[in-house]
Design an enzyme around this catalytic site. Sequence first.
Site, short mmCIF file in Angstrom:
data_model
loop_
_atom_site.label_atom_id
_atom_site.label_comp_id
_atom_site.label_asym_id
_atom_site.label_seq_id
_atom_site.Cartn_x
_atom_site.Cartn_y
_atom_site.Cartn_z
N ARG A 143 0.84 -1.19 0.00
CA ARG A 143 0.00 0.00 0.00
C ARG A 143 0.88 1.25 0.00
O ARG A 143 1.92 1.28 0.67
CB ARG A 143 -0.94 0.01 1.22
CG ARG A 143 -2.04 -1.05 1.16
CD ARG A 143 -3.01 -0.81 0.02
NE ARG A 143 -4.02 -1.85 -0.10
CZ ARG A 143 -3.94 -2.91 -0.89
NH1 ARG A 143 -2.85 -3.06 -1.65
NH2 ARG A 143 -4.90 -3.78 -0.96
N HIS A 194 -0.36 0.09 -10.30
CA HIS A 194 -1.20 -0.85 -9.54
C HIS A 194 -1.61 -2.06 -10.39
O HIS A 194 -2.79 -2.41 -10.50
CB HIS A 194 -2.45 -0.16 -9.00
CG HIS A 194 -2.94 -0.78 -7.72
ND1 HIS A 194 -3.54 -0.07 -6.72
CD2 HIS A 194 -2.89 -2.06 -7.28
CE1 HIS A 194 -3.87 -0.88 -5.71
NE2 HIS A 194 -3.48 -2.10 -6.04
#
Length: 320
Positions: free
Chosen positions: A235, A283
């Site tokens: 993250r 991502h």
Amino acid sequence: MSIQSPTLNVSILSKDASALAEEIANAWPQSHALNICQAVTTSEQINPDEVEVLLADPNLAAEVIDQCTGLKWCQSTWAGNAPLLNLDKSDYILTGVKGVFGKLMREYVFAYLLQYARNIPAFAQNQNHQPPIWEESPRAPLTGKTLGILGAGSIAQALIPVAKSFEMKVISLSRSGQAVDGFDDVYVATDLLKFAQEADHVVNLMPDTPATTGVLNQAFFGALKPHSVFINAGRGSAIIEDALLNALDNGTLQAAVLDVFTQEPLPEKHPFWTHPKVVVTAHTAAVSSPEDVASVFVANAKRYIANEALLYQFDFNKGY
């Protein structure tokens, strides 16, 4: 005489709603009744009054879940669920996707570790140079090095066999510090700097929780070796961005491969885009397919119908 099982009413809210509905219908056992009452791609399209079981992308679910007063169970399409865990609503069961990301993460992590270990960009530059350059480039083999993984869950464990095939030592850091099969050492979270000093290369796979926010700071990056490659596929909130940039600029870190960010999409003017030691991968490290998500949902739905504990449940208090 057979007893007909009750119908499971499922709402789907996902960018892949149609594909998920099709995969679930194909995999659904004939012994149970299924009703996909709505399959939509935006929160504006969903009727919250019909929602009892929800299969959803958590960023979309977060926009409407407070209105879903009849919700009993939400199966997320993601491994991490910060958009839902950060809300006040917790009167339902939340489950994530696990067991499908490990193979993809193996490819991602070692694609980049091998790129730097074998100095692949240097050969490409030599080939494209005019005239071409025939020379050996410096290399730093993975053999004998230590791979440090922040996190010790199923995705982290999936990296172990590949690392061992390169004769690497594998260490991890977790909240508890409890031993996990395959890791040579597991550090407790309070020993983060000792972990950093031991590792040659680091992969962050920590979940997004208050305890992990901003922990990868100036002290952490300063403790890494100058030849270290840092890969963030966990993250973006774990990183202090200025600290990472300073480490790259000061030569205390060789390179950073970044897949996740505090703000996504990454703003066009962000310095990560143009930094010569940063790779941005938008991502995409381990993107699940509708087939993978559907298989997890169907397995959990069978347990739900049988009143059995669901797999991959999140604890709203812990945030993972």
